[in-house]
Design an enzyme around this catalytic site. Structure first.
Site, PDB file in Angstrom:
ATOM      1  N   GLU A  74      17.662 -38.518  -4.595  1.00 10.99           N
ATOM      2  CA  GLU A  74      18.574 -39.596  -4.995  1.00 10.99           C
ATOM      3  C   GLU A  74      18.763 -39.631  -6.513  1.00 10.99           C
ATOM      4  OE1 GLU A  74      18.769 -43.672  -2.976  1.00 10.99           O
ATOM      5  OE2 GLU A  74      17.658 -44.094  -4.803  1.00 10.99           O
ATOM      6  N   THR A  96      17.410 -47.538 -11.296  1.00  8.06           N
ATOM      7  CA  THR A  96      16.187 -46.726 -11.285  1.00  8.06           C
ATOM      8  C   THR A  96      16.529 -45.241 -11.407  1.00  8.06           C
ATOM      9  OG1 THR A  96      16.212 -46.782  -8.872  1.00  8.06           O
ATOM     10  CG2 THR A  96      14.827 -48.391  -9.985  1.00  8.06           C
ATOM     11  N   PHE A 146      18.891 -36.015   9.770  1.00 13.55           N
ATOM     12  CA  PHE A 146      17.576 -35.380   9.887  1.00 13.55           C
ATOM     13  C   PHE A 146      16.620 -36.357  10.554  1.00 13.55           C
ATOM     14  CE2 PHE A 146      17.790 -31.567   7.124  1.00 13.55           C
ATOM     15  CZ  PHE A 146      19.087 -31.736   6.655  1.00 13.55           C
ATOM     16  N   ALA A 147      15.835 -35.867  11.506  1.00 15.02           N
ATOM     17  CA  ALA A 147      14.826 -36.715  12.141  1.00 15.02           C
ATOM     18  C   ALA A 147      13.588 -35.866  12.397  1.00 15.02           C
ATOM     19  CB  ALA A 147      15.358 -37.307  13.439  1.00 15.02           C
ATOM     20  N   ASP A 169      21.214 -40.885   6.378  1.00 14.91           N
ATOM     21  CA  ASP A 169      19.837 -41.185   6.785  1.00 14.91           C
ATOM     22  C   ASP A 169      19.814 -41.567   8.265  1.00 14.91           C
ATOM     23  OD1 ASP A 169      18.523 -40.799   4.368  1.00 14.91           O
ATOM     24  OD2 ASP A 169      17.597 -42.788   4.355  1.00 14.91           O
ATOM     25  N   VAL A 170      18.690 -41.346   8.919  1.00 11.90           N
ATOM     26  CA  VAL A 170      18.593 -41.651  10.346  1.00 11.90           C
ATOM     27  C   VAL A 170      18.001 -43.041  10.616  1.00 11.90           C
ATOM     28  CG1 VAL A 170      16.273 -40.660  10.741  1.00 11.90           C
ATOM     29  CG2 VAL A 170      17.980 -40.635  12.585  1.00 11.90           C
ATOM     30  N   ASP A 171      17.294 -43.606   9.632  1.00 11.53           N
ATOM     31  CA  ASP A 171      16.677 -44.932   9.839  1.00 11.53           C
ATOM     32  C   ASP A 171      17.721 -46.009   9.553  1.00 11.53           C
ATOM     33  OD1 ASP A 171      16.552 -44.035   7.149  1.00 11.53           O
ATOM     34  OD2 ASP A 171      15.035 -45.546   6.656  1.00 11.53           O
ATOM     35  N   HIS A 200      24.310 -48.059  -3.772  1.00 10.44           N
ATOM     36  CA  HIS A 200      22.996 -48.474  -3.247  1.00 10.44           C
ATOM     37  C   HIS A 200      22.978 -49.997  -3.086  1.00 10.44           C
ATOM     38  CE1 HIS A 200      18.679 -48.918  -2.831  1.00 10.44           C
ATOM     39  NE2 HIS A 200      18.493 -47.619  -2.936  1.00 10.44           N
ATOM     40  N   TYR A 251      10.339 -40.037  12.776  1.00 12.06           N
ATOM     41  CA  TYR A 251      11.700 -40.537  12.571  1.00 12.06           C
ATOM     42  C   TYR A 251      12.619 -40.246  13.769  1.00 12.06           C
ATOM     43  CZ  TYR A 251      10.943 -41.917   7.685  1.00 12.06           C
ATOM     44  OH  TYR A 251      10.509 -42.531   6.543  1.00 12.06           O
TER      45      TYR A 251
HETATM   46  C1  LIG Z   1      14.142 -48.631  -0.305  1.00 14.36           C
HETATM   47  C2  LIG Z   1      13.707 -47.286  -0.770  1.00 14.36           C
HETATM   48  O1  LIG Z   1      12.617 -47.072  -1.195  1.00 14.36           O
HETATM   49  N1  LIG Z   1      14.633 -46.325  -0.705  1.00 14.36           N
HETATM   50  C3  LIG Z   1      14.409 -44.968  -1.175  1.00 14.36           C
HETATM   51  C4  LIG Z   1      13.757 -44.150  -0.112  1.00 14.36           C
HETATM   52  O2  LIG Z   1      14.600 -44.254   0.957  1.00 14.36           O
HETATM   53  P1  LIG Z   1      14.154 -44.425   2.429  1.00 14.36           P
HETATM   54  O3  LIG Z   1      12.978 -45.332   2.583  1.00 14.36           O
HETATM   55  O4  LIG Z   1      15.365 -44.791   3.169  1.00 14.36           O
HETATM   56  O5  LIG Z   1      13.721 -42.910   2.745  1.00 14.36           O
HETATM   57  P2  LIG Z   1      13.438 -42.417   4.212  1.00 14.36           P
HETATM   58  O6  LIG Z   1      12.006 -42.672   4.549  1.00 14.36           O
HETATM   59  O7  LIG Z   1      14.456 -42.967   5.119  1.00 14.36           O
HETATM   60  O8  LIG Z   1      13.661 -40.826   4.071  1.00 14.36           O
HETATM   61  C5  LIG Z   1      14.973 -40.284   3.974  1.00 14.36           C
HETATM   62  C6  LIG Z   1      15.365 -39.524   5.245  1.00 14.36           C
HETATM   63  O9  LIG Z   1      14.542 -38.353   5.385  1.00 14.36           O
HETATM   64  C7  LIG Z   1      14.308 -38.086   6.765  1.00 14.36           C
HETATM   65  N2  LIG Z   1      12.869 -38.168   7.049  1.00 14.36           N
HETATM   66  C8  LIG Z   1      11.990 -38.688   6.146  1.00 14.36           C
HETATM   67  C9  LIG Z   1      10.617 -38.698   6.412  1.00 14.36           C
HETATM   68  C10 LIG Z   1      10.136 -38.212   7.641  1.00 14.36           C
HETATM   69  O10 LIG Z   1       8.935 -38.202   7.959  1.00 14.36           O
HETATM   70  N3  LIG Z   1      11.038 -37.716   8.538  1.00 14.36           N
HETATM   71  C11 LIG Z   1      12.379 -37.687   8.277  1.00 14.36           C
HETATM   72  O11 LIG Z   1      13.166 -37.239   9.104  1.00 14.36           O
HETATM   73  C12 LIG Z   1      15.106 -39.125   7.567  1.00 14.36           C
HETATM   74  O12 LIG Z   1      16.389 -38.607   7.832  1.00 14.36           O
HETATM   75  C13 LIG Z   1      15.192 -40.273   6.574  1.00 14.36           C
HETATM   76  O13 LIG Z   1      16.274 -41.129   6.908  1.00 14.36           O
HETATM   77  O14 LIG Z   1      13.638 -42.778  -0.499  1.00 14.36           O
HETATM   78  C14 LIG Z   1      14.875 -42.142  -0.778  1.00 14.36           C
HETATM   79  C15 LIG Z   1      14.628 -40.674  -1.125  1.00 14.36           C
HETATM   80  O15 LIG Z   1      13.794 -40.558  -2.204  1.00 14.36           O
HETATM   81  C16 LIG Z   1      15.617 -42.902  -1.878  1.00 14.36           C
HETATM   82  O16 LIG Z   1      14.985 -42.764  -3.100  1.00 14.36           O
HETATM   83  C17 LIG Z   1      15.737 -44.381  -1.543  1.00 14.36           C
HETATM   84  O17 LIG Z   1      16.305 -45.128  -2.591  1.00 14.36           O
HETATM   85 MN   LIG Z   2      16.199 -44.227   4.948  1.00 16.56          MN
END
Ligand SMILES: CC(=O)N[C@H]1[C@@H](OP(=O)(O)OP(=O)(O)OC[C@H]2O[C@@H](n3ccc(=O)[nH]c3=O)[C@H](O)[C@@H]2O)O[C@H](CO)[C@H](O)[C@@H]1O
Ligand SMILES: [Mn+2]
Length: 314
Positions: A263, A205, A81-82, A171-173, A193, A86
């Site tokens: 999660e 957590t 997803f992006a 995840d995409v990031d 994790h 993202y």
């Molecule tokens: C280090 C940390 O805090 N990790 C938490 C955080 O992961 P992340 O910080 O990895 O979450 P994230 O911001 O990557 O969001 C997850 C995924 O949603 C998609 N996306 C998200 C936002 C956006 O504006 N556009 C979009 O496309 C995208 O594919 C992304 O990879 O959140 C997750 C979901 O709750 C988990 O709880 C992870 O443990």
């Molecule tokens: Mn992520």
């Protein structure tokens, strides 16, 4: 009478998704290192207490398993997803996947975005293809992250039955730096994790409020799994995504959101539906510049990002 009908349907309903089972066949002339019952990967556990393998470098022979799975003619659906900003992660994600992810096997990426015009042109390897799907924008990153479960449930339920054998949801990031191949295939696959692989269960957590459907009581828990990568057979991942979606809907109706969103629900699911295969943090690491003694190879890692800058809300 009505009850009987219901029971009949639920017990005898024919599975929509058939997981191919060809056995694990090798052939004369295939040469690889002798496996040993005495010597294996040291310093880490390579099996869970319910006897699921935990995949680390040194636990499998890539030549052998590639040969075994080549004969099964598999397709691996892969979702990403992006939305919003993202999309900037897509180029590295896709280009690096094409270097390392199921090379030589059939892969179909399903990319969900609200900005299809921002999807970069990336040359796909042999037997790899990409389908872009437009989805509505959302105002909260938590809703984007959680909303993935429902979209995946629908994708598997409506479209993948004759299209794929396994699915991974990523995840995409992120970026690939090493092999991610058929060693990861299984009925239900969770990834440890990277921040909690050496933590005690009471430090995980997990959701601790009994009011949430994601609640896990103190004293319970196996591992802490990431929401950024999971997969398995279509049937198992459909059940997982459906269950998490239903549990999140109940939470929403009760005005509660689990501490780590989907999660948290994923971790509750894996606690009571044990994964048949567990991937070590090699398969989702913290950052390419971080290290740990146990990590001999970083295969797939989060990339550093400025959350405040890329997310639509704090
Ligand atoms: C280090 C940390 O805090 N990790 C938490 C955080 O992961 P992340 O910080 O990895 O979450 P994230 O911001 O990557 O969001 C997850 C995924 O949603 C998609 N996306 C998200 C936002 C956006 O504006 N556009 C979009 O496309 C995208 O594919 C992304 O990879 O959140 C997750 C979901 O709750 C988990 O709880 C992870 O443990
Ligand atoms: Mn992520």
């Amino acid at each position: 009478m009505v009850l009987n009908t219901l029971k009949f349907d639920s017990v005898f309903i024919r599975p929509k998704w058939k997981l191919k089972n060809f056995g694990l066949h090798s052939s004369p002339g295939i040469l690889y290192n002798q496996p040993s019952v005495l010597v294996g990967r040291t310093g880490v556990a390579s099996v869970t207490s319910w006897l699921a393998p935990i995949i680390w470098e040194g636990t499998f022979d890539a030549t052998l398993i590639d040969f075994i799975y080549k004969q099964q003619n598999l397709t691996i659906a892969t979702t990403v997803f992006a939305l919003g900003k993202y999309t900037r992660f897509l180029k590295d994600f896709l280009e690096s996947a094409e270097q390392h992810y199921f090379v030589g096997f059939r892969v179909h990426y399903y990319l969900f975005t609200d900005l299809p015009e921002e999807v970069p042109e990336v040359k796909m390897g042999e037997n790899h293809s990409l389908t872009v799907r437009k989805v509505p924008s959302l105002n909260r990153w938590q809703d984007i992250s959680m909303g993935r479960m429902e979209i995946l449930e629908k994708l598997i339920g409506n479209e993948l039955a004759n299209e794929a054998d396994y699915i991974f949801c990523l995840d995409v990031d992120t970026k690939f730096y090493g092999r991610w191949g058929v060693e990861t295939l299984g009925r239900l696959v969770g990834v440890i994790h990277p921040w909690f692989f050496d933590a005690l269960r009471n430090q995980f957590t997990y959701e601790r409020r009994p009011e949430s459907q994601a609640y896990i009581p103190a004293g319970e828990g196996d591992y802490y799994f990431t929401g950024a990568a999971f997969g398995g057979s279509l049937e198992d991942v459909h059940h997982l995504t459906k269950t998490c979606r239903e549990q999140m809907n109940i939470d929403a109706a009760n005005s509660i959101e689990a501490i780590w969103h989907e999660e948290s629900h994923l971790n509750k699911y894996f606690l009571y539906n044990k994964p048949s295969k567990v991937l070590s943090p090699e398969y989702l690491w913290r950052d390419i510049n971080a290290g740990a003694a146990q990590i001999k190879i970083i295969r797939f890692t989060h990339v550093s990002k400025n959350n405040a800058e890329v997310r639509p809300n704090p």
